[in-house]
Design an enzyme around this catalytic site. Structure first.
Site, mmCIF file in Angstrom:
data_model
loop_
_atom_site.group_PDB
_atom_site.id
_atom_site.type_symbol
_atom_site.label_atom_id
_atom_site.label_comp_id
_atom_site.label_asym_id
_atom_site.label_seq_id
_atom_site.Cartn_x
_atom_site.Cartn_y
_atom_site.Cartn_z
ATOM 1 C CE LYS A 1 -32.405 -63.313 69.340
ATOM 2 N NZ LYS A 1 -32.814 -62.021 69.899
ATOM 3 C CD GLU B 1 -33.420 -59.108 71.887
ATOM 4 O OE1 GLU B 1 -33.523 -60.344 72.006
ATOM 5 O OE2 GLU B 1 -33.321 -58.518 70.797
ATOM 6 C CG ASP C 1 -37.313 -77.935 78.027
ATOM 7 O OD1 ASP C 1 -36.540 -77.126 77.483
ATOM 8 O OD2 ASP C 1 -37.025 -79.114 78.263
ATOM 9 C CG HIS D 1 -32.577 -51.584 69.093
ATOM 10 N ND1 HIS D 1 -32.691 -52.405 70.188
ATOM 11 C CD2 HIS D 1 -32.995 -52.315 68.042
ATOM 12 C CE1 HIS D 1 -33.158 -53.574 69.818
ATOM 13 N NE2 HIS D 1 -33.365 -53.553 68.514
HETATM 14 P P1 NAD Z 1 -44.220 -84.277 84.249
HETATM 15 O O1 NAD Z 1 -43.234 -85.367 84.413
HETATM 16 O O2 NAD Z 1 -44.400 -83.356 85.415
HETATM 17 O O3 NAD Z 1 -45.592 -84.970 83.837
HETATM 18 C C1 NAD Z 1 -46.818 -84.328 83.775
HETATM 19 C C2 NAD Z 1 -47.736 -84.921 84.824
HETATM 20 O O4 NAD Z 1 -48.958 -84.217 84.870
HETATM 21 C C3 NAD Z 1 -48.065 -86.379 84.516
HETATM 22 O O5 NAD Z 1 -47.741 -87.167 85.632
HETATM 23 C C4 NAD Z 1 -49.557 -86.389 84.292
HETATM 24 O O6 NAD Z 1 -50.152 -87.557 84.794
HETATM 25 C C5 NAD Z 1 -50.020 -85.160 85.062
HETATM 26 N N1 NAD Z 1 -51.242 -84.539 84.534
HETATM 27 C C6 NAD Z 1 -52.285 -84.105 85.281
HETATM 28 N N2 NAD Z 1 -53.241 -83.563 84.506
HETATM 29 C C7 NAD Z 1 -52.800 -83.644 83.228
HETATM 30 C C8 NAD Z 1 -53.332 -83.238 81.989
HETATM 31 N N3 NAD Z 1 -54.516 -82.598 81.880
HETATM 32 N N4 NAD Z 1 -52.613 -83.438 80.883
HETATM 33 C C9 NAD Z 1 -51.405 -84.035 80.952
HETATM 34 N N5 NAD Z 1 -50.834 -84.463 82.101
HETATM 35 C C10 NAD Z 1 -51.539 -84.266 83.247
HETATM 36 O O7 NAD Z 1 -43.898 -83.362 83.000
HETATM 37 P P2 NAD Z 1 -43.758 -83.739 81.465
HETATM 38 O O8 NAD Z 1 -44.613 -82.764 80.758
HETATM 39 O O9 NAD Z 1 -43.985 -85.212 81.198
HETATM 40 O O10 NAD Z 1 -42.211 -83.414 81.190
HETATM 41 C C11 NAD Z 1 -41.772 -82.085 81.099
HETATM 42 C C12 NAD Z 1 -40.391 -81.963 81.711
HETATM 43 O O11 NAD Z 1 -39.488 -82.878 81.088
HETATM 44 C C13 NAD Z 1 -39.814 -80.593 81.495
HETATM 45 O O12 NAD Z 1 -39.334 -80.117 82.735
HETATM 46 C C14 NAD Z 1 -38.653 -80.846 80.541
HETATM 47 O O13 NAD Z 1 -37.619 -79.899 80.746
HETATM 48 C C15 NAD Z 1 -38.238 -82.231 80.892
HETATM 49 N N6 NAD Z 1 -37.485 -83.021 79.887
HETATM 50 C C16 NAD Z 1 -37.335 -82.639 78.590
HETATM 51 C C17 NAD Z 1 -36.637 -83.462 77.696
HETATM 52 C C18 NAD Z 1 -36.540 -83.048 76.235
HETATM 53 O O14 NAD Z 1 -37.135 -82.067 75.827
HETATM 54 N N7 NAD Z 1 -35.789 -83.754 75.398
HETATM 55 C C19 NAD Z 1 -36.127 -84.671 78.123
HETATM 56 C C20 NAD Z 1 -36.304 -85.039 79.454
HETATM 57 C C21 NAD Z 1 -37.000 -84.234 80.349
#
Ligand code: NAD
Length: 417
Positions: free
Chosen positions: A260, A78, A276, A372
């Protein structure tokens, strides 16, 4: 850098500036230019991959948050969002920019239980340490770095108990970590409560992971900002913005659009950094419903300047998810230069406040169409086959004539070539 000049530089020179300022390698610049996402990476990110789509990445400028200058990468289709954020940030630079603070990265993992014993709540609370031990395995990197379950709360939702595990996910968005944790803890909760777990999942309503930012816009700068386009008095601009904010407070139809506009730049930053953005959108709008109102606030200071404030939940990370997998997201995080998820949240909230302010500023004065129109004319000129410098000339003529159409653009093109 004079940011007005930055806007007018050719892409090559803008990139060179960002490369030097942020220490990007030639390979990183190549990734930015190419929207680099190789098939193998894409194929491992989602299912049934057939390609990938490019979005422009722009840099929002002039941002000073907590005394630090940021270049803010925004991936968005946008027009006007990058310019509006940059202009809003420019107009509050003189008053110190944005002051922001973020909560720790506490996410909520929900476990719903039915058919539980009558003393289930007391037992859950008494067994909190045992639940915490189950939630925080010693071999987890996150737990080793001080994250993991910190506390819990128990709610009654209809006939069910709902246990919230409050989990510090540090620099991650945390969804996967939280989902793994609630699945691991569920059997123990069945044992403790005598009930049956029917649902275990993260909540996107991240009320313990909020971020706040504020800024002051000097009324004199506000008046000055219209000197080329109209005659608006400082006091009228400040009062006009506050009035529009009040309308959004009172009317849900207006509030939807107000919110928005607030999310425009936040989403763009989230996409650029591989976060996300659906999770963040969902959290912000759910929080707006929960609090029954607006997430920004505008008021006049004792001196008659405009003060803006924002408070939103923001579950964004700098590790995990696509932030590490998508190489362009890595380059954008490098440009942004944030060192923690909390710092990213502070910048994002400032961007949200900036875009919200920018929308109210134009809506309360000249309206959105003036700005715009130029972009619309540029797009039409492009569609008519103009390129390079011709685009701007054709667009300018159409604006002067107040006649913007592909047919007229084609005629003008023939005349000037
Ligand atoms: P992830 O599974 O990649 O976990 C993060 C990893 O980073 C962990 O294994 C952790 O041990 C490691 N890490 C290393 N250094 C870190 C630090 N300083 N702080 C924190 N972690 C550290 O990712 P996530 O953040 O657990 O999950 C994000 C993903 O989940 C996104 O892709 C999202 O789209 C997806 N998701 C979202 C939903 C929802 O929003 N409802 C549901 C399911 C999955």
């Amino acid at each position: 850098m004079d940011w007005k000049k930055f806007r007018d530089l050719p892409i090559e020179e803008r990139l060179r500036y960002v490369q030097e300022k942020c220490g990007l390698s030639d390979e990183e610049v190549r990734m930015l230019r190419g929207g680099f996402l190789d098939e193998d990476t894409a194929n491992h990110m989602i299912e049934n991959v057939i390609g990938s789509i490019k979005l422009p990445i722009g840099i929002a400028t002039n941002f000073v948050v907590n005394g630090k200058e940021y270049l803010i990468p925004m991936a968005i289709e946008e027009s006007s969002v990058v310019a509006a954020a940059s202009n809003a940030a420019k107009l509050c630079r003189g008053s110190g920019g944005f002051a922001a603070e973020a909560d720790d990265s506490i996410m909520i993992g929900q476990i719903f239980i039915r058919d539980f014993d009558s003393r289930a709540t007391d037992r859950i609370i008494a067994e909190k340490d045992r639940i915490r031990r189950e939630a925080n395995p010693a071999d987890s990197t996150l737990v080793a770095s001080g994250g993991g379950m910190e506390d819990l709360e128990v709610r009654e939702v209809g006939d069910r108990l709902c246990v919230h595990l409050l989990i510090d996910v540090k620099d991650a968005m945390g969804a996967n970590f939280v989902n793994s944790t609630v699945e691991r803890v569920a059997p123990l909760l069945e044992e403790i409560t005598g009930g049956k777990v029917v649902l275990k999942i993260l909540s996107n309503l991240a009320v313990y992971r909020k971020v706040r930012a504020k800024a002051v816009w000097d009324k004199g700068f506000l008046e000055e900002s219209f000197k080329e386009s109209g005659d608006y008095k400082a006091e009228d601009i400040v009062n006009g913005i506050i009035e529009l904010w009040n309308i959004a407070k009172e009317d849900p139809y207006r509030r939807a659009t107000h919110n928005k506009g607030m999310m425009n730049g936040i989403d763009a930053l989230m996409i650029a950094t591989g976060n996300d953005w659906r999770a963040i959108e969902s959290g912000v709008h759910a929080y707006s419903m929960l609090t029954g109102g607006l997430l920004t606030r505008f008021s006049a200071t004792a001196e008659g300047n405009l003060e803006g404030f924002i408070e939103i939940p923001l579950a964004a990370g700098i590790v995990g998810g696509a932030t590490k997998i998508n190489p362009v997201a890595q380059v954008c995080l490098k440009i942004l230069g944030v060192k923690s998820a909390k710092e990213l949240a502070c910048v994002a909230a400032s961007v949200g406040l900036a875009n919200n302010f920018a929308a109210l500023r134009v809506l309360s004065t000249e309206g959105v169409q003036r700005g715009h129109m130029k972009l619309h004319a540029t797009n039409i000129a492009h569609m008519a086959g103009a390129n390079g410098r011709n685009i701007e000339r054709v667009a300018q003529i159409m604006i002067q004539e107040k006649k913007i159409s592909v047919a007229r653009a084609k005629e003008i093109l023939e005349e000037i070539i």
